[in-house]
Design a protein around this motif. Structure first.
Motif, PDB file in Angstrom:
ATOM      1  N   ALA A  84      77.811  63.355  35.280  1.00 25.04           N
ATOM      2  CA  ALA A  84      77.795  62.982  36.701  1.00 25.04           C
ATOM      3  C   ALA A  84      79.161  63.218  37.333  1.00 25.04           C
ATOM      4  CB  ALA A  84      77.379  61.522  36.854  1.00 25.04           C
ATOM      5  N   GLU A  88      77.539  59.826  32.086  1.00 24.53           N
ATOM      6  CA  GLU A  88      78.610  59.515  33.040  1.00 24.53           C
ATOM      7  C   GLU A  88      79.555  60.699  33.214  1.00 24.53           C
ATOM      8  OE1 GLU A  88      82.283  56.380  33.376  1.00 24.53           O
ATOM      9  OE2 GLU A  88      80.417  55.664  32.479  1.00 24.53           O
ATOM     10  N   THR A 147      79.679  66.905  37.816  1.00 23.39           N
ATOM     11  CA  THR A 147      78.893  67.377  38.960  1.00 23.39           C
ATOM     12  C   THR A 147      79.609  67.046  40.265  1.00 23.39           C
ATOM     13  OG1 THR A 147      76.826  67.144  37.736  1.00 23.39           O
ATOM     14  CG2 THR A 147      76.669  67.175  40.139  1.00 23.39           C
ATOM     15  N   ARG A 148      80.107  65.835  40.374  1.00 24.00           N
ATOM     16  CA  ARG A 148      80.848  65.438  41.586  1.00 24.00           C
ATOM     17  C   ARG A 148      82.096  66.302  41.778  1.00 24.00           C
ATOM     18  NH1 ARG A 148      79.291  60.121  39.924  1.00 24.00           N
ATOM     19  NH2 ARG A 148      77.849  59.259  41.462  1.00 24.00           N
ATOM     20  N   LYS A 199      72.794  64.597  43.120  1.00 20.47           N
ATOM     21  CA  LYS A 199      72.572  65.047  41.734  1.00 20.47           C
ATOM     22  C   LYS A 199      73.319  64.144  40.760  1.00 20.47           C
ATOM     23  CE  LYS A 199      71.845  69.924  42.793  1.00 20.47           C
ATOM     24  NZ  LYS A 199      72.410  71.289  42.721  1.00 20.47           N
ATOM     25  N   ALA A 200      74.552  63.807  41.098  1.00 22.47           N
ATOM     26  CA  ALA A 200      75.349  62.942  40.220  1.00 22.47           C
ATOM     27  C   ALA A 200      74.722  61.555  40.123  1.00 22.47           C
ATOM     28  CB  ALA A 200      76.780  62.848  40.739  1.00 22.47           C
ATOM     29  N   ASP A 201      74.238  61.041  41.240  1.00 15.57           N
ATOM     30  CA  ASP A 201      73.573  59.736  41.221  1.00 15.57           C
ATOM     31  C   ASP A 201      72.319  59.779  40.352  1.00 15.57           C
ATOM     32  OD1 ASP A 201      75.527  58.691  42.878  1.00 15.57           O
ATOM     33  OD2 ASP A 201      74.292  58.796  44.701  1.00 15.57           O
ATOM     34  N   ILE A 215      71.787  61.707  37.813  1.00 16.47           N
ATOM     35  CA  ILE A 215      72.222  61.747  36.408  1.00 16.47           C
ATOM     36  C   ILE A 215      72.590  60.349  35.939  1.00 16.47           C
ATOM     37  CG2 ILE A 215      74.029  62.580  34.845  1.00 16.47           C
ATOM     38  CD1 ILE A 215      74.060  65.181  36.581  1.00 16.47           C
ATOM     39  N   GLU A 216      73.329  59.620  36.777  1.00 20.13           N
ATOM     40  CA  GLU A 216      73.749  58.269  36.393  1.00 20.13           C
ATOM     41  C   GLU A 216      72.570  57.315  36.271  1.00 20.13           C
ATOM     42  OE1 GLU A 216      76.769  57.251  39.279  1.00 20.13           O
ATOM     43  OE2 GLU A 216      78.352  57.811  37.878  1.00 20.13           O
TER      44      GLU A 216
END
Length: 114
Positions: A84, A81, A87-88, A60-62, A64-65
């Protein structure tokens, strides 16, 4: 006067009896072994779920980025950023809690059965 020649034999016999009792007390029953195996399996499953949560959060974070772009404004990219990173952090904390619970399950000593 008492016969003291049997005293060393009696002491030796008593020591062996006590050692035998401790040895038997240390042995796990089949039921206890089954409970320990079940707890271990449950803990492993919980850790697998934690790994899945961690992997999902990273994806999910990837994603978003990947929305960041050179044409986007600096503020937009910074917000993406930050999102993301949040989220991480969130999924990592959730996965850590799940692993802590798995450790607690693994560390629980099984209750003896009557």
């Amino acid at each position: 006067m008492k016969n003291t020649t049997n005293l060393p034999k009696r002491l030796t016999l008593c020591l062996f009896a006590v050692a035998g009792i401790f040895t038997l007390a240390a042995c796990d029953s089949k039921q206890e072994n089954a409970r320990e195996d079940a707890a271990e399996k449950k803990a492993d499953q919980m850790e697998d779920k934690a790994d899945t949560v961690r992997d999902s959060g990273e994806k999910k974070a990837d994603a978003i980025e990947e929305k960041k772009d050179m044409s986007n404004s600096h503020e937009t990219n910074k917000a993406l950023e930050n999102s993301a990173d949040a989220t991480r952090d969130s999924t990592e904390a959730t996965a850590d809690k799940m692993e802590d619970k798995a450790d607690a399950v693994r560390d629980m000593s099984p209750a003896p059965t009557p």
